[in-house]
Design a protein around this motif. Structure first.
Motif, PDB file in Angstrom:
ATOM      1  N   ASP A 130       0.866  -1.175   0.000  1.00  0.00           N
ATOM      2  CA  ASP A 130       0.000   0.000   0.000  1.00  0.00           C
ATOM      3  C   ASP A 130       0.905   1.229   0.000  1.00  0.00           C
ATOM      4  OD1 ASP A 130      -1.846   1.964   0.393  1.00  0.00           O
ATOM      5  OD2 ASP A 130      -2.749   1.103   2.188  1.00  0.00           O
ATOM      6  N   ALA A 131       1.111   1.822  -1.174  1.00  0.00           N
ATOM      7  CA  ALA A 131       2.016   2.962  -1.302  1.00  0.00           C
ATOM      8  C   ALA A 131       1.301   4.295  -1.151  1.00  0.00           C
ATOM      9  CB  ALA A 131       2.736   2.921  -2.651  1.00  0.00           C
ATOM     10  N   ASP A 132       0.037   4.260  -0.771  1.00  0.00           N
ATOM     11  CA  ASP A 132      -0.717   5.497  -0.531  1.00  0.00           C
ATOM     12  C   ASP A 132      -0.473   5.929   0.909  1.00  0.00           C
ATOM     13  OD1 ASP A 132      -2.454   7.599  -0.405  1.00  0.00           O
ATOM     14  OD2 ASP A 132      -4.148   6.545  -1.296  1.00  0.00           O
ATOM     15  N   VAL A 133       0.533   6.762   1.098  1.00  0.00           N
ATOM     16  CA  VAL A 133       0.962   7.159   2.435  1.00  0.00           C
ATOM     17  C   VAL A 133      -0.122   7.951   3.160  1.00  0.00           C
ATOM     18  CG1 VAL A 133       2.641   8.527   3.726  1.00  0.00           C
ATOM     19  CG2 VAL A 133       3.394   7.107   1.809  1.00  0.00           C
ATOM     20  N   PHE A 134      -0.831   8.814   2.433  1.00  0.00           N
ATOM     21  CA  PHE A 134      -1.799   9.711   3.078  1.00  0.00           C
ATOM     22  C   PHE A 134      -3.170   9.070   3.285  1.00  0.00           C
ATOM     23  CE2 PHE A 134       1.203  12.675   0.986  1.00  0.00           C
ATOM     24  CZ  PHE A 134       1.642  13.332   2.123  1.00  0.00           C
ATOM     25  N   GLY A 135      -3.504   8.087   2.466  1.00  0.00           N
ATOM     26  CA  GLY A 135      -4.825   7.468   2.591  1.00  0.00           C
ATOM     27  C   GLY A 135      -4.774   5.961   2.464  1.00  0.00           C
ATOM     28  N   PRO A 136      -4.045   5.284   3.352  1.00  0.00           N
ATOM     29  CA  PRO A 136      -3.909   3.827   3.245  1.00  0.00           C
ATOM     30  C   PRO A 136      -5.221   3.096   3.521  1.00  0.00           C
ATOM     31  CG  PRO A 136      -2.963   4.611   5.307  1.00  0.00           C
ATOM     32  CD  PRO A 136      -3.333   5.826   4.528  1.00  0.00           C
ATOM     33  N   SER A 137      -5.632   2.226   2.604  1.00  0.00           N
ATOM     34  CA  SER A 137      -6.881   1.480   2.755  1.00  0.00           C
ATOM     35  C   SER A 137      -6.680  -0.025   2.800  1.00  0.00           C
ATOM     36  CB  SER A 137      -7.831   1.816   1.585  1.00  0.00           C
ATOM     37  OG  SER A 137      -8.128   3.188   1.552  1.00  0.00           O
ATOM     38  N   VAL A 138      -5.482  -0.478   2.458  1.00  0.00           N
ATOM     39  CA  VAL A 138      -5.222  -1.921   2.423  1.00  0.00           C
ATOM     40  C   VAL A 138      -5.437  -2.601   3.773  1.00  0.00           C
ATOM     41  CG1 VAL A 138      -3.375  -3.644   2.142  1.00  0.00           C
ATOM     42  CG2 VAL A 138      -3.764  -1.911   0.377  1.00  0.00           C
ATOM     43  N   PRO A 139      -5.034  -1.989   4.902  1.00  0.00           N
ATOM     44  CA  PRO A 139      -5.282  -2.668   6.189  1.00  0.00           C
ATOM     45  C   PRO A 139      -6.755  -3.009   6.410  1.00  0.00           C
ATOM     46  CG  PRO A 139      -3.706  -0.913   6.506  1.00  0.00           C
ATOM     47  CD  PRO A 139      -4.212  -0.780   5.095  1.00  0.00           C
ATOM     48  N   LEU A 140      -7.658  -2.097   6.032  1.00  0.00           N
ATOM     49  CA  LEU A 140      -9.086  -2.359   6.177  1.00  0.00           C
ATOM     50  C   LEU A 140      -9.533  -3.467   5.234  1.00  0.00           C
ATOM     51  CD1 LEU A 140     -12.020  -1.708   7.069  1.00  0.00           C
ATOM     52  CD2 LEU A 140     -12.058   0.030   5.252  1.00  0.00           C
ATOM     53  N   MET A 141      -9.161  -3.364   3.964  1.00  0.00           N
ATOM     54  CA  MET A 141      -9.652  -4.315   2.969  1.00  0.00           C
ATOM     55  C   MET A 141      -9.051  -5.703   3.120  1.00  0.00           C
ATOM     56  SD  MET A 141      -9.940  -2.087  -0.524  1.00  0.00           S
ATOM     57  CE  MET A 141     -10.689  -0.454  -0.547  1.00  0.00           C
ATOM     58  N   MET A 142      -7.844  -5.776   3.695  1.00  0.00           N
ATOM     59  CA  MET A 142      -7.200  -7.080   3.898  1.00  0.00           C
ATOM     60  C   MET A 142      -7.346  -7.587   5.329  1.00  0.00           C
ATOM     61  SD  MET A 142      -5.890  -8.388   1.126  1.00  0.00           S
ATOM     62  CE  MET A 142      -4.597  -9.510   1.665  1.00  0.00           C
ATOM     63  N   ASN A 143      -8.043  -6.807   6.168  1.00  0.00           N
ATOM     64  CA  ASN A 143      -8.280  -7.189   7.566  1.00  0.00           C
ATOM     65  C   ASN A 143      -6.975  -7.502   8.295  1.00  0.00           C
ATOM     66  OD1 ASN A 143      -9.826  -7.714   9.859  1.00  0.00           O
ATOM     67  ND2 ASN A 143     -10.084  -9.874   9.364  1.00  0.00           N
ATOM     68  N   ILE A 144      -6.045  -6.569   8.199  1.00  0.00           N
ATOM     69  CA  ILE A 144      -4.771  -6.716   8.902  1.00  0.00           C
ATOM     70  C   ILE A 144      -4.607  -5.536   9.849  1.00  0.00           C
ATOM     71  CG2 ILE A 144      -3.559  -8.101   7.177  1.00  0.00           C
ATOM     72  CD1 ILE A 144      -2.357  -5.533   6.070  1.00  0.00           C
ATOM     73  N   ASN A 145      -4.020  -5.783  11.002  1.00  0.00           N
ATOM     74  CA  ASN A 145      -3.777  -4.716  11.974  1.00  0.00           C
ATOM     75  C   ASN A 145      -2.651  -5.152  12.898  1.00  0.00           C
ATOM     76  OD1 ASN A 145      -5.058  -6.181  14.379  1.00  0.00           O
ATOM     77  ND2 ASN A 145      -6.747  -6.123  12.907  1.00  0.00           N
ATOM     78  N   GLY A 146      -2.194  -4.231  13.702  1.00  0.00           N
ATOM     79  CA  GLY A 146      -1.079  -4.522  14.596  1.00  0.00           C
ATOM     80  C   GLY A 146       0.221  -4.003  14.028  1.00  0.00           C
ATOM     81  N   GLU A 147       1.165  -3.709  14.897  1.00  0.00           N
ATOM     82  CA  GLU A 147       2.458  -3.176  14.476  1.00  0.00           C
ATOM     83  C   GLU A 147       3.366  -4.296  14.012  1.00  0.00           C
ATOM     84  OE1 GLU A 147       6.096  -0.417  16.252  1.00  0.00           O
ATOM     85  OE2 GLU A 147       4.244  -0.696  17.385  1.00  0.00           O
ATOM     86  N   PRO A 148       3.928  -4.202  12.799  1.00  0.00           N
ATOM     87  CA  PRO A 148       4.841  -5.241  12.292  1.00  0.00           C
ATOM     88  C   PRO A 148       6.100  -5.343  13.150  1.00  0.00           C
ATOM     89  CG  PRO A 148       4.079  -3.802  10.524  1.00  0.00           C
ATOM     90  CD  PRO A 148       3.693  -3.143  11.808  1.00  0.00           C
ATOM     91  N   MET A 149       6.727  -6.499  13.101  1.00  0.00           N
ATOM     92  CA  MET A 149       7.951  -6.762  13.873  1.00  0.00           C
ATOM     93  C   MET A 149       9.181  -6.619  12.985  1.00  0.00           C
ATOM     94  SD  MET A 149       6.615  -7.484  16.808  1.00  0.00           S
ATOM     95  CE  MET A 149       7.973  -8.228  17.726  1.00  0.00           C
ATOM     96  N   LEU A 150      10.316  -6.391  13.625  1.00  0.00           N
ATOM     97  CA  LEU A 150      11.598  -6.368  12.932  1.00  0.00           C
ATOM     98  C   LEU A 150      12.259  -7.729  13.051  1.00  0.00           C
ATOM     99  CD1 LEU A 150      13.114  -2.930  14.049  1.00  0.00           C
ATOM    100  CD2 LEU A 150      12.081  -3.477  11.843  1.00  0.00           C
ATOM    101  N   ASN A 151      12.882  -8.191  11.956  1.00  0.00           N
ATOM    102  CA  ASN A 151      13.602  -9.465  12.023  1.00  0.00           C
ATOM    103  C   ASN A 151      15.048  -9.238  12.439  1.00  0.00           C
ATOM    104  OD1 ASN A 151      14.966  -8.528   9.749  1.00  0.00           O
ATOM    105  ND2 ASN A 151      13.835  -9.836   8.323  1.00  0.00           N
ATOM    106  N   ASP A 152      15.847 -10.288  12.410  1.00  0.00           N
ATOM    107  CA  ASP A 152      17.249 -10.199  12.863  1.00  0.00           C
ATOM    108  C   ASP A 152      18.090  -9.297  11.972  1.00  0.00           C
ATOM    109  OD1 ASP A 152      16.652 -11.889  14.940  1.00  0.00           O
ATOM    110  OD2 ASP A 152      17.307 -13.710  13.893  1.00  0.00           O
TER     111      ASP A 152
END
Length: 301
Positions: free
Chosen positions: A82-104
């Motif tokens: 989702d490259a729409d920085v000002f109006g991101p809609s992918v989290p809603l449409m894909m039902n994803i939430n929560g802060e992503p984690m960093l890997n090693d």
């Protein structure tokens, strides 16, 4: 310093900037050249989904395309940015939430749903409005692309913001884009802005795969008649732009329900005409990528 105090100084600078000085400055800028395009590690293909005007169903197309690609080719790894920085809609449409984690490796791990790897600025900032200048947007875009553990991916679908702004320019200049899908609706206002977007991609040398038409018509629930409530100008406009309408979708109330529930039509309504058309669209994108790869291999040999 207040803006009012700054304007006279800027005007003075412009009026006293000689033509020779302008030419020298322009030559220095052009001499720097464009940034080198570097592929994303582990990502084989990148497809942009774009629109000139907002509200034409661009994100709906990107979400359902990515999911349909995963459905018809389960062994393929598909990503959705989702490259729409000002109006991101992918989290809603894909039902994803929560802060992503960093890997090693200190890279952001994309969230996974419906078998698709997803990343959006909506996952990295709070719910309040993002008020940033251009440089901050570019830094955010760099983080969403090069600081995410995308690989391995067979295809990354990128949902771009509407219009012809810095995001498109940055993506096209920094990443090897395989092609762009242009999404529109039949209204004259949408098609006129779409032409600007097509012109932008041509200047940036980004191949245009074709046009997707949303809200083509509405079907009367009583008699089954097609009502072209937004007109029939898409075909003529596509011909003028030298583009093929590779898929056309009618208005359907059920699509709004899918968006609000966070369950793409390809899963919520697998037997619907919309789901079938998204599968057809996904097949066309896979075929386009395969043909492009074959041509590139032939060129090497």
């Amino acid at each position: 310093m207040e803006v009012g105090m700054l304007l006279p100084a800027l005007s003075f600078f412009r009026l006293n900037h000689s033509k020779n000085g302008q030419s020298e400055h322009r030559a220095k800028v052009m001499a720097k050249g464009l940034p080198e395009k570097k592929p994303l590690p582990g990502v084989k293909s990148i497809i942009l989904v774009a629109s000139g005007k907002g509200g034409v169903g661009k994100t709906t197309t990107a979400v359902n395309l990515a999911c349909a690609m995963k459905v018809i080719e389960p062994d393929k790894e598909i990503g959705l940015l989702d490259a729409d920085v000002f109006g991101p809609s992918v989290p809603l449409m894909m039902n994803i939430n929560g802060e992503p984690m960093l890997n090693d490796d200190n890279l952001i791990e994309p969230l996974l749903n419906y078998g698709v790897k997803c990343m959006s600025m909506g996952l990295l900032v709070a719910s309040e409005a993002v008020v940033w200048r251009g440089l901050m947007v570019m830094q955010a875009l760099d983080r969403l692309t090069r600081h995410v553990a995308w690989g391995p991916l067979d295809c990354l679908v990128v949902d771009t913001p509407p219009g012809t702004g810095d995001t498109h320019l940055s993506l096209a200049q920094n990443l090897p884009i395989d092609g762009a899908l242009v999404v529109t609706t039949p209204q004259s206002a949408a098609l006129q802005v779409t032409k600007r977007g097509v012109n932008m991609f041509e200047k940036l040398k980004v191949p245009i795969i074709g046009m997707v038409e949303n809200m083509s018509y509405a079907i009367c629930t009583e008699c089954g008649k097609r009502n072209y409530v937004f007109g029939k100008e898409t075909k003529q406009a596509a011909e003028q732009m030298g583009l093929e309408i590779i898929e056309s979708f009618e208005v359907d109330q059920n699509m709004s329900d899918c968006i609000n529930s966070g369950k793409p039509a390809i899963y919520a309504l697998p037997d619907s005409i919309h789901a079938e058309k998204y599968r057809q669209l996904a097949n066309k994108i896979f075929k386009y990528i395969a043909n492009k790869d074959d041509k590139a291999e032939a060129t090497k040999n």
